[in-house]
Design an enzyme around this catalytic site. Structure first.
Site, PDB file in Angstrom:
ATOM      1  N   LYS A 282       1.088  -1.639   0.377  1.00 26.39           N
ATOM      2  CA  LYS A 282       0.313  -0.068  -0.570  1.00 26.39           C
ATOM      3  C   LYS A 282       1.017   0.957   0.096  1.00 26.39           C
ATOM      4  O   LYS A 282       2.250   1.105   0.628  1.00 26.39           O
ATOM      5  CB  LYS A 282      -1.368  -0.238   1.281  1.00 26.39           C
TER       6      LYS A 282
ATOM      7  N   SER B 117      -9.451   1.756   3.280  1.00 27.58           N
ATOM      8  CA  SER B 117      -8.175   2.916   2.406  1.00 27.58           C
ATOM      9  C   SER B 117      -8.069   1.807   1.984  1.00 27.58           C
ATOM     10  O   SER B 117      -6.742   2.613   0.757  1.00 27.58           O
ATOM     11  CB  SER B 117      -7.995   3.727   3.511  1.00 27.58           C
TER      12      SER B 117
ATOM     13  N   SER C 218      -9.844  -0.161   7.214  1.00 29.53           N
ATOM     14  CA  SER C 218      -8.925  -0.171   6.376  1.00 29.53           C
ATOM     15  C   SER C 218      -8.646  -0.863   5.800  1.00 29.53           C
ATOM     16  O   SER C 218      -8.066  -0.994   4.110  1.00 29.53           O
ATOM     17  CB  SER C 218      -8.517   0.980   6.254  1.00 29.53           C
TER      18      SER C 218
END
Lengths: 481, 95, 491
Positions: free
Chosen positions: C83, C158, C182
């Site tokens: 990420k 997210s 997330s």
């Protein structure tokens, strides 16, 4: 000073702790490095970095707390003080707010009348220093050097117990002495290791409510602090007597003009939005740790002074000078312990000749050109009559210049005192013979002329004749005639 | 209770954010709704409760006092837009 | 050319590890295949912000060489994507934001170091909600990510890019971060496995901070087994992170075989209310029935303060982030406004140009709740309620081993549907936030479909009970095959 007004002063002293690395990172804290060569990613507030606490910093703070009889918090918390300024890379300073590591300490000073006065120390807390801004040399820009960012600070906050600039200086000097004694701060004000902010207000004598205060920031010399505070007191009294109000603000001292100037309104800088730093955990100290630190405390200035007076029978004034710094006190004791000369002699030489030599070169005792043992050796030669006190001063200078130890110099320059009575008698006889006029005057009652004869004999002997013996023999021979 | 424009402007200044006039009302509206939403907390009874700062009850570990970071200024400063003689530059500040 | 390398993208990490070890294919072949796949689908998914093709191939070659020389590193030659919140040395690290659009990190996050040291090959950095603030991957400066199951839908957030990449069978595993859900929420919305470990289990050093007391690094995979494999590499004490816990790391893979029989599963009364979509409720209940059938006991538990978890979170997280994001000022790195008039202008314009609307909103919310006069009523209050919620969980865990329930209140929603109302968006995390507030480990596993879209079952355990929730998830995956079902479009 104006009798209608009472002055109230509180000091916030920022001491840079003498660690090798920073409080939250492993970058070096050494002074004087080129810009930004000692600012690692953590100091620069890069994305993703995290602080880890330097254990030595905790030990030093605890030492200070114990030295001023304060409460050492078993649990203290780091908090973020949020504000934006270019020398503060993260946009917040890691400090301590509600739960500082040290609270409720005190120390005693002597006020202007020589009376003992207790000054409360509200708290001492740990925090990181900010970087430096350079406003000149970059045209329309300001240059930021973050070497200093992250250097550990112990902020020492006094109660508003000080009542004059003089008291403030005395208190400050005492803190200065203590932190150096403890070895936690080098106290170097030019390099910024020891800085002071003064909170000054006045109130009508007898009134309990405090007047509005101003904060004078970043004072870095004892002389300037005293002048700044005095100027500010005058200024505030003038404002108030003129019917005006003192504005709560931060002021800077201009040493060229000897005046304080408003910096920015304290209101504006205010909302720091303190909250406990979530990247750091509470610092928890147990009794064992505190005891361990307590055992490592050196003898503190007051205790040492008292001991010197008692153990060495020194005058308090002398003891005070000798205990100004731990290094000086240690030096003196080493000399006293290693010489047969009287302790007072040792004290006199350290306070006199040695101090003068250090001052003339502007160096500290730790850089003394004559070691304690060597000085002790010199004093021994006075004590055993090898040399006179006067000659000893010459030898001292030679030693200071690096010409060797006392014995080497005495040998090399043939400075041994003449103590052989017959040798002295010979010189005395010669002098008496050469000065019949003065002899007659002396015998006629002019006792003061003895000095003249002594001088002559000393001169003839190249200063080496033992003065005591010279006196004795001269008196005898002069009165015999 | 909704926030006022002044309040929101003040918050934006504290946070060093610049709000365009056109968006100010929308920001006031959205922030007011959020504050309204979190006001639910007021109903909770927390008289004898200690605030939690960390999920785990741990204490701070201490690091040895050693210099471990070398000078990497040149490499690191490649990330900065304005640097001169090793200094980071910002518009001139007058104190 | 080994036959079938084209289908390698469907393999699990565990199987790929075996395949490499047995010499069925090389890391080079595997890497090339996956890089092609990334490329083929980037336009459709927008799952990646940066693809590190050249470096990946070099790494793959090095891994093959090392293996030939007897190297048995756990992840040798296996693919991984991070990420874009994780700092990767020499590689662009944007956090989904314009303010770091030019930021090449000078260092590796600890998570990256560890996975790298185990031999993995980084293929790229995945798209995400800006600074991890969002539940739909719509706040990214680099455009939204679309759900592999339906391109009009959000993959959640997210960690939307990571979830989409794994769900679309582009990579077998991706790292993510979880502050309020997330990792788990996008896993549920994309039919993948998402694991958030106990707070302090995995180092946060190098993981750009959003809310420091809530953030935790984790993984998104297609099986509990793969998650266990990666967790074992990532977990462990890091002296560079003061909040990292010095707790031994067990063999999570070996622990997977623990049977479900005798497991006490808590069902939270408050979870099954009108906020939960019917289709999701049905799938979750069916999953619980499977576990019960297998020998687990279902026990009702009460978390009386759980309804306050979203408001609590939306005080604490913005407060911490408002402070964490103050460092972005254009002076030392990142975006910098042109021709600032003065310092104030530099700060305000840099930050307003660099941060998106949601991030600015959260910074302002945080600034407000910490400000003079409001601190006690909001921040202090929220931290107290947080304590209450933690105590509720602690009490519940006296009677049960895990707490199970839905991960998300609905299946994937349309892009653009919720973005205008912050509160509606925030409520997506209603079931996941509690675990963050209490620092507990949680995992989401696929448990079926509602209207053709994936539904996730969440398991939450007490502190350091990753083994328990992983084992339960793994056993569930032995009894069902939801996790093996991928979107048609990407098969």
């Amino acid at each position: 000073m104006n009798d209608n007004w009472e002055v109230v002063i509180g000091l916030e002293i920022h001491t840079q702790l003498a660690t090798k690395s920073k409080i939250f990172s492993g970058a070096s804290t050494a002074y004087g490095a080129e810009a930004n060569t000692q600012a690692c990613l953590i100091d620069l507030g890069y994305p993703g970095v995290l602080p880890v606490l330097n254990g030595e910093v905790v030990r030093m703070a605890v030492k200070f707390g114990l030295a001023v009889n304060a409460t050492v918090a078993k649990r203290s918390v780091f908090a973020r003080k949020n504000y934006f300024y270019p020398d503060l890379p993260k946009g917040y300073q890691i400090s301590q707010y509600e739960l500082p590591i040290v609270e409720n300490g005190e120390l005693t000073i002597r006020d202007e009348d020589g009376r003992e006065k207790r000054i409360g120390i509200t708290r001492a807390h740990l925090e990181e220093d900010a970087g430096k801004s350079v406003h000149e040399g970059f045209g329309q820009a300001t240059g930021i050097d973050l070497n200093r960012a992250g250097t550990p600070l112990l902020e020492i906050v006094s109660e508003p117990d000080l009542r004059s600039a003089k008291q403030a200086i005395t208190y400050m000097r005492k803190i200065h002495s203590i932190v150096r004694y403890l070895g936690i701060c080098d106290g170097n004000m030019q390099e910024g290791s020891f800085r002071c902010d003064a909170n000054v207000s006045v109130r009508p004598r007898g009134q309990e409510k405090l007047g509005t205060r101003t904060e004078i920031k970043n004072l870095n010399s004892f002389r300037f602090i005293e002048k700044a505070i005095n100027f500010e007191i005058e200024r505030q009294i003038e404002v108030l007597e003129g019917g005006g109000d003192v504005v709560l603000e931060t002021r800077l001292y201009d040493s060229d003009k000897d005046e304080t100037r408003a910096m920015r309104s304290k209101e504006e800088a205010n909302d720091y939005r303190y909250f406990p730093d979530p990247d750091l955990l509470p610092v928890e100290l147990d009794e064992d740790f505190i005891e361990y630190v307590r055992k490592s405390l050196p003898e503190l200035p007051d205790a040492k002074l008292g001991r010197f007076v008692e153990q060495y029978k020194l005058k308090p004034a002398d003891a005070e000078i000798l205990t100004l710094s731990r290094a000086l006190a240690d030096y003196f004791e080493e000399v006293a312990e290693n010489t047969e000369a009287a302790v007072q002699v040792a004290a006199n030489w350290v306070i006199g000749e040695l101090a003068a030599a250090l001052n003339s070169e502007g160096i500290e005792i730790s850089d003394s050109k004559i070691e304690a043992a060597a000085l002790a050796g010199l004093l021994n030669r006075i004590a055993d009559n090898t040399i006179s006190g006067k000659i000893a001063k010459e030898i001292f200078d030679a030693m200071w210049s690096g010409e060797g130890g006392a014995d080497d110099i005495i040998e090399a320059k043939g400075l041994k005192q003449i103590t052989d009575a017959s040798a002295i008698e010979k010189i005395v006889d010669a002098v008496i013979e050469a000065n019949p006029g003065q002899v007659a005057e002396y015998r006629g009652g002019k006792d003061k002329l003895l000095g003249f004869f002594v001088g002559r004999v000393m001169q003839e002997s190249g200063g080496k004749a033992n003065p005591g013996q010279v006196n004795e023999i001269l008196k005898k021979k002069l009165s015999d005639g | 209770m909704p926030l006022t424009r002044d309040q929101v402007q003040h918050i934006a200044t504290l946070a060093r954010l610049k709000l365009a006039d056109a968006e100010l009302d929308d920001v006031v509206d959205k922030l007011s709704r959020i504050v309204d939403f979190v006001d639910q907390l007021q109903a909770a009874r927390t008289d004898d409760v200690l605030p939690m700062a960390h999920p785990l009850n741990m204490s701070q570990r201490l690091r040895a006092d050693e210099v471990t970071e070398p000078n990497e200024r040149d490499r690191i400063q490649k990330n900065a837009s304005r640097v001169e003689d090793g200094y980071y530059l910002v518009p001139r500040v007058i104190e | 050319m080994v036959q079938g390398t084209d289908a390698l993208y469907t393999w699990s990490l565990t199987d790929l590890a075996r395949g490499l070890k047995d010499g069925e294919f090389s890391s080079r072949e595997l890497t090339e295949s996956l890089l092609r796949r990334i490329d083929d689908h980037q336009q459709r998914l927008n799952a990646f912000i940066t693809v590190t093709a050249d470096a990946a191939l070099q790494r793959a070659d090095a891994a093959d060489k090392a293996r030939a020389n007897g190297d048995e590193s756990l992840l040798n030659g296996l693919p991984i994507v991070y990420k874009d919140l994780f700092c990767t040395k020499g590689v662009l690290t944007t956090c989904g934001s314009r303010i770091l659009g030019n930021f090449v990190s000078p260092y590796d996050a600890t998570v990256v170091e560890r996975i790298s040291a185990a031999g993995a090959v980084m293929l790229g950095k995945t798209n995400m909600d800006e600074f991890a603030m969002g539940s739909s991957n719509e706040t990214s400066y680099y455009g939204p990510v679309t759900n592999p199951w339906n391109k009009k839908l959000s993959p959640g957030g997210s960690s939307g890019g990571s979830a989409a990449a794994v769900a679309a069978r582009i990579v077998p595993a991706a790292t993510g971060t979880d502050t309020g859900g997330s990792i788990r929420q996008p896993a549920a919305l994309t039919g993948t496995v998402g694991l958030k470990p106990t707070y302090g289990r995995v180092s946060r050093f190098g993981m750009v901070a959003f809310a420091s007391s809530l953030d935790q690094a984790g993984v998104i995979t297609r099986s509990a087994e793969d998650a266990a494999l990666l967790l074992g590499v990532m977990a462990g004490y890091d002296k560079k992170d003061s909040t990292s816990v010095d707790h031994p790391v067990p063999d999570y893979v070996a622990g997977l075989s623990k049977p479900v029989k005798g497991l006490k599963i808590g069902i939270v009364r408050q979870h099954f209310d009108e906020g939960l979509a019917a289709g999701c409720e049905e799938r979750v209940k069916a999953a619980l029935a499977v576990l019960k059938e297998e020998g687990a006991t279902l026990i009702e538990v009460d978390l009386p303060n759980i309804d306050l978890s979203v408001p609590t979170y939306y005080v604490v997280a913005p407060a911490e982030c408002s402070s964490n994001l103050s460092r972005f000022d254009g002076v030392r790195f990142g975006h910098r406004a042109d021709n600032p008039e003065n310092l104030l202008d530099l700060y305000c314009r840099t930050r307003s140009e660099g941060f998106g609307a949601e991030v600015q909103r959260r910074i302002m919310t945080g600034t407000y709740v910490l400000s003079a006069g409001y601190y006690d009523a909001y921040y202090l209050k929220a931290q107290k309620v947080r304590q209450l919620i933690s105590q509720d969980f602690k009490k519940a865990f006296e009677n049960v081993d895990v707490i199970a329930g839905p991960t998300a209140p609905t299946t994937a929603f349309a892009i653009g549907e919720k973005i205008d109302d912050p509160i509606t968006m925030y409520l997506n995390d209603i079931y996941t936030i509690g675990a963050n507030l209490a620092g507990l480990p949680g995992i989401s596993v696929p448990c079926g479909f509602a209207d053709g879209l994936p539904v996730g079952l969440q398991l939450v355990g007490p502190h350091f009970a990753e083994e328990t929730i992983l084992a339960c998830a793994h056993q569930y995956q032995q009894l069902t095959d939801w996790h093996a079902q991928g979107p048609e479009e990407f098969s």
